[in-house]
Design a protein around this motif. Sequence first.
Motif, PDB file in Angstrom:
ATOM      1  N   GLU A  53     -21.791 -41.130  -1.829  1.00 46.36           N
ATOM      2  CA  GLU A  53     -20.331 -41.052  -1.908  1.00 46.36           C
ATOM      3  C   GLU A  53     -19.775 -41.988  -2.974  1.00 46.36           C
ATOM      4  O   GLU A  53     -18.758 -41.687  -3.588  1.00 46.36           O
ATOM      5  CB  GLU A  53     -19.705 -41.343  -0.539  1.00 46.36           C
ATOM      6  N   ARG A  54     -20.444 -43.119  -3.202  1.00 46.26           N
ATOM      7  CA  ARG A  54     -19.995 -43.985  -4.295  1.00 46.26           C
ATOM      8  C   ARG A  54     -20.243 -43.324  -5.649  1.00 46.26           C
ATOM      9  O   ARG A  54     -19.488 -43.491  -6.593  1.00 46.26           O
ATOM     10  CB  ARG A  54     -20.724 -45.344  -4.239  1.00 46.26           C
ATOM     11  N   PHE A  55     -21.320 -42.532  -5.724  1.00 46.34           N
ATOM     12  CA  PHE A  55     -21.711 -41.890  -6.990  1.00 46.34           C
ATOM     13  C   PHE A  55     -20.877 -40.639  -7.271  1.00 46.34           C
ATOM     14  O   PHE A  55     -20.260 -40.503  -8.335  1.00 46.34           O
ATOM     15  CB  PHE A  55     -23.204 -41.560  -6.914  1.00 46.34           C
ATOM     16  N   LYS A  56     -20.848 -39.709  -6.332  1.00 44.25           N
ATOM     17  CA  LYS A  56     -20.114 -38.448  -6.508  1.00 44.25           C
ATOM     18  C   LYS A  56     -19.316 -38.179  -5.229  1.00 44.25           C
ATOM     19  O   LYS A  56     -19.757 -37.417  -4.352  1.00 44.25           O
ATOM     20  CB  LYS A  56     -21.094 -37.287  -6.759  1.00 44.25           C
ATOM     21  N   PRO A  57     -18.164 -38.816  -5.097  1.00 45.76           N
ATOM     22  CA  PRO A  57     -17.433 -38.694  -3.831  1.00 45.76           C
ATOM     23  C   PRO A  57     -16.914 -37.281  -3.556  1.00 45.76           C
ATOM     24  O   PRO A  57     -16.341 -36.635  -4.432  1.00 45.76           O
ATOM     25  CB  PRO A  57     -16.252 -39.679  -4.010  1.00 45.76           C
ATOM     26  N   GLY A  58     -17.168 -36.808  -2.333  1.00 44.42           N
ATOM     27  CA  GLY A  58     -16.532 -35.590  -1.834  1.00 44.42           C
ATOM     28  C   GLY A  58     -16.993 -34.286  -2.452  1.00 44.42           C
ATOM     29  O   GLY A  58     -16.373 -33.247  -2.219  1.00 44.42           O
ATOM     30  N   ILE A  59     -18.079 -34.298  -3.219  1.00 41.65           N
ATOM     31  CA  ILE A  59     -18.469 -33.060  -3.908  1.00 41.65           C
ATOM     32  C   ILE A  59     -19.984 -32.841  -3.813  1.00 41.65           C
ATOM     33  O   ILE A  59     -20.770 -33.786  -3.896  1.00 41.65           O
ATOM     34  CB  ILE A  59     -18.007 -33.095  -5.387  1.00 41.65           C
ATOM     35  N   ILE A  60     -20.341 -31.597  -3.577  1.00 45.29           N
ATOM     36  CA  ILE A  60     -21.745 -31.166  -3.620  1.00 45.29           C
ATOM     37  C   ILE A  60     -21.790 -29.974  -4.571  1.00 45.29           C
ATOM     38  O   ILE A  60     -20.941 -29.078  -4.491  1.00 45.29           O
ATOM     39  CB  ILE A  60     -22.247 -30.727  -2.228  1.00 45.29           C
ATOM     40  N   THR A  61     -22.765 -29.966  -5.453  1.00 45.10           N
ATOM     41  CA  THR A  61     -22.818 -28.897  -6.447  1.00 45.10           C
ATOM     42  C   THR A  61     -24.008 -27.959  -6.213  1.00 45.10           C
ATOM     43  O   THR A  61     -24.936 -28.270  -5.471  1.00 45.10           O
ATOM     44  CB  THR A  61     -22.912 -29.488  -7.881  1.00 45.10           C
ATOM     45  N   TYR A  62     -23.926 -26.820  -6.886  1.00 45.79           N
ATOM     46  CA  TYR A  62     -25.060 -25.895  -6.946  1.00 45.79           C
ATOM     47  C   TYR A  62     -24.934 -25.128  -8.248  1.00 45.79           C
ATOM     48  O   TYR A  62     -23.860 -25.118  -8.873  1.00 45.79           O
ATOM     49  CB  TYR A  62     -25.065 -24.925  -5.749  1.00 45.79           C
ATOM     50  N   SER A  63     -26.013 -24.487  -8.667  1.00 45.72           N
ATOM     51  CA  SER A  63     -25.979 -23.661  -9.870  1.00 45.72           C
ATOM     52  C   SER A  63     -26.241 -22.217  -9.463  1.00 45.72           C
ATOM     53  O   SER A  63     -27.272 -21.924  -8.844  1.00 45.72           O
ATOM     54  CB  SER A  63     -27.038 -24.138 -10.869  1.00 45.72           C
ATOM     55  N   PRO A 310     -33.705 -23.598   9.068  1.00 47.76           N
ATOM     56  CA  PRO A 310     -32.283 -23.265   9.115  1.00 47.76           C
ATOM     57  C   PRO A 310     -31.358 -24.492   9.083  1.00 47.76           C
ATOM     58  O   PRO A 310     -30.160 -24.319   8.902  1.00 47.76           O
ATOM     59  CB  PRO A 310     -32.166 -22.536  10.457  1.00 47.76           C
ATOM     60  N   ASP A 311     -31.886 -25.690   9.259  1.00 43.40           N
ATOM     61  CA  ASP A 311     -30.981 -26.849   9.381  1.00 43.40           C
ATOM     62  C   ASP A 311     -30.863 -27.620   8.078  1.00 43.40           C
ATOM     63  O   ASP A 311     -30.903 -28.848   8.054  1.00 43.40           O
ATOM     64  CB  ASP A 311     -31.489 -27.771  10.501  1.00 43.40           C
ATOM     65  N   TYR A 312     -30.748 -26.862   6.981  1.00 46.16           N
ATOM     66  CA  TYR A 312     -30.763 -27.521   5.678  1.00 46.16           C
ATOM     67  C   TYR A 312     -29.592 -28.473   5.471  1.00 46.16           C
ATOM     68  O   TYR A 312     -29.673 -29.402   4.662  1.00 46.16           O
ATOM     69  CB  TYR A 312     -30.798 -26.476   4.552  1.00 46.16           C
ATOM     70  N   ASP A 313     -28.500 -28.279   6.201  1.00 51.89           N
ATOM     71  CA  ASP A 313     -27.337 -29.150   5.974  1.00 51.89           C
ATOM     72  C   ASP A 313     -27.635 -30.610   6.333  1.00 51.89           C
ATOM     73  O   ASP A 313     -26.937 -31.513   5.883  1.00 51.89           O
ATOM     74  CB  ASP A 313     -26.094 -28.644   6.694  1.00 51.89           C
ATOM     75  N   GLU A 314     -28.706 -30.862   7.104  1.00 49.48           N
ATOM     76  CA  GLU A 314     -29.085 -32.257   7.393  1.00 49.48           C
ATOM     77  C   GLU A 314     -29.452 -33.030   6.122  1.00 49.48           C
ATOM     78  O   GLU A 314     -29.383 -34.253   6.096  1.00 49.48           O
ATOM     79  CB  GLU A 314     -30.278 -32.291   8.351  1.00 49.48           C
ATOM     80  N   LEU A 315     -29.862 -32.290   5.069  1.00 43.65           N
ATOM     81  CA  LEU A 315     -30.196 -32.968   3.808  1.00 43.65           C
ATOM     82  C   LEU A 315     -29.000 -33.715   3.235  1.00 43.65           C
ATOM     83  O   LEU A 315     -29.149 -34.719   2.536  1.00 43.65           O
ATOM     84  CB  LEU A 315     -30.707 -31.938   2.788  1.00 43.65           C
ATOM     85  N   LEU A 316     -27.803 -33.222   3.563  1.00 39.45           N
ATOM     86  CA  LEU A 316     -26.591 -33.915   3.095  1.00 39.45           C
ATOM     87  C   LEU A 316     -26.482 -35.297   3.730  1.00 39.45           C
ATOM     88  O   LEU A 316     -25.923 -36.222   3.134  1.00 39.45           O
ATOM     89  CB  LEU A 316     -25.346 -33.083   3.413  1.00 39.45           C
ATOM     90  N   ASP A 317     -26.997 -35.439   4.943  1.00 44.86           N
ATOM     91  CA  ASP A 317     -26.953 -36.741   5.626  1.00 44.86           C
ATOM     92  C   ASP A 317     -27.861 -37.765   4.947  1.00 44.86           C
ATOM     93  O   ASP A 317     -27.753 -38.958   5.223  1.00 44.86           O
ATOM     94  CB  ASP A 317     -27.395 -36.597   7.092  1.00 44.86           C
ATOM     95  N   ALA A 318     -28.792 -37.293   4.123  1.00 46.51           N
ATOM     96  CA  ALA A 318     -29.745 -38.204   3.483  1.00 46.51           C
ATOM     97  C   ALA A 318     -29.375 -38.528   2.041  1.00 46.51           C
ATOM     98  O   ALA A 318     -30.117 -39.236   1.362  1.00 46.51           O
ATOM     99  CB  ALA A 318     -31.154 -37.613   3.541  1.00 46.51           C
ATOM    100  N   GLY A 319     -28.242 -37.983   1.557  1.00 45.17           N
ATOM    101  CA  GLY A 319     -27.736 -38.454   0.271  1.00 45.17           C
ATOM    102  C   GLY A 319     -27.932 -37.553  -0.929  1.00 45.17           C
ATOM    103  O   GLY A 319     -27.714 -37.992  -2.064  1.00 45.17           O
ATOM    104  N   ILE A 320     -28.318 -36.265  -0.737  1.00 44.88           N
ATOM    105  CA  ILE A 320     -28.355 -35.384  -1.913  1.00 44.88           C
ATOM    106  C   ILE A 320     -26.914 -35.116  -2.365  1.00 44.88           C
ATOM    107  O   ILE A 320     -25.958 -35.225  -1.585  1.00 44.88           O
ATOM    108  CB  ILE A 320     -29.062 -34.034  -1.642  1.00 44.88           C
ATOM    109  N   ASN A 321     -26.764 -34.733  -3.645  1.00 49.31           N
ATOM    110  CA  ASN A 321     -25.447 -34.291  -4.100  1.00 49.31           C
ATOM    111  C   ASN A 321     -25.511 -32.924  -4.759  1.00 49.31           C
ATOM    112  O   ASN A 321     -24.566 -32.500  -5.406  1.00 49.31           O
ATOM    113  CB  ASN A 321     -24.813 -35.317  -5.054  1.00 49.31           C
TER     114      ASN A 321
END
Length: 396
Positions: A53-63, A310-321
């Motif tokens: 969140e300090r690096f890229k607050p509030g945003i998750i990207t994809y291509s 199916p629980d891929y959203d847990e990766l967000l808890d570990a700090g991916i952006n």
Amino acid sequence: MSHATETCCGSLAAELAETQRGLPLSRRAACQFLTCDPALVPDLLAAARAAKERFKPGIITYSRKVFIPLTNLCRDYCGYCVFRRDPADPGAHTMTPDEVLAVVREGEKLGCTEALFSLGDKPELLFPEMRQALHRLGYNSTLHYLEAMCALVLRETSLLPHPNPGLLSGEWIRRLAAVSPSMGLMLESTSAELLRAGAAHDNAPDKLPGKRLHTIQEAGKQRVPFTTGLLVGIGETPENRVDTLLAIRDLHDRYGHIQEVIIQNFRVKPGIPMENWPEPTRADMLRTVAVARLLMPRVNLQAPPNLSAPDYDELLDAGINDWGGISPLTPDFINPERPWPHLEQLRLRTEAKGSRLEQRLPVYPEFLPRILGQPGLLSDRVRAAADTEGYARRAA
Ligand code: SF4
């Protein structure tokens, strides 16, 4: 809890507190966090998420991409690979220029902005059939053909090529960088142990860690935005894992060109040499992602959602952006049994975790200036594809 464990936990907690000030984790703590008492993992994840969140607050990207398996012939035999073929194998195929363009044009209609070229490494060195196929197409090598197909996509369509062709010389990095805004090579692991008999890379001459580091370094010297990463669970130790991440970090510290680090988990597939290997656990994956984030607090970090469904959203808890490349059209040819999530599902899951989902280009916004600073078709195409913040103009 023993006194020794209390002391260890205390020093790890102190290390996490240091990361709040933006300092990276030490190697020692990174290794310990991969195997520490599970009671410490929630604090590890919270620190990693805070760093993101300090690096890229509030945003998750994809291509949004199309996947172009230009050729699935490959001279290597990695123990986990289901993509590669020998020429006589069922499904062996080298795409024609018309096939490439047809896929890319379909992707264009679906708002894709990346043409990911994924292919085997130098198959013509092993297979006369590939040399003949290239000769029929009018090229001397797979890399000459790849270069021409990247140029074709750039010239004829709005998609931006991102080639992943394996090891590259400095000269080939220069040539491919003229027709693509970024490129990639998974470092996978710096462990030479994986080359010994029976291990994942025992018949894979292009997986020598020194050679892969050399390619990534050459890209750095030329300031090419570069994607690389770690393959988790192919026989490496926790220390190997940390050292692989540190090798990537060292190159980025020297050249500033690593636009993205992928943390990819090994998945078993029927028929591969490693089909009886254990897969890394969910906890293992979350720890590794969090450690990567805390070792590189200001580097884009990606983990593929289809490999953690199916629980891929847990990766967000570990700090991916970043979720990496997601295709609404083509399968993941590297992991064909693992479909990508529907983009609407990805958006909903991302928002449920408190972030906005944004479509990016195959080159990250902070690396755009080095492409736009060089006049020509490539920069024209990138400028046309980018919005004012450097994300994809046709946002989801
Ligand atoms: S992982 Fe890549 S280099 Fe290894 S066999 Fe598969 S296609 Fe070839």
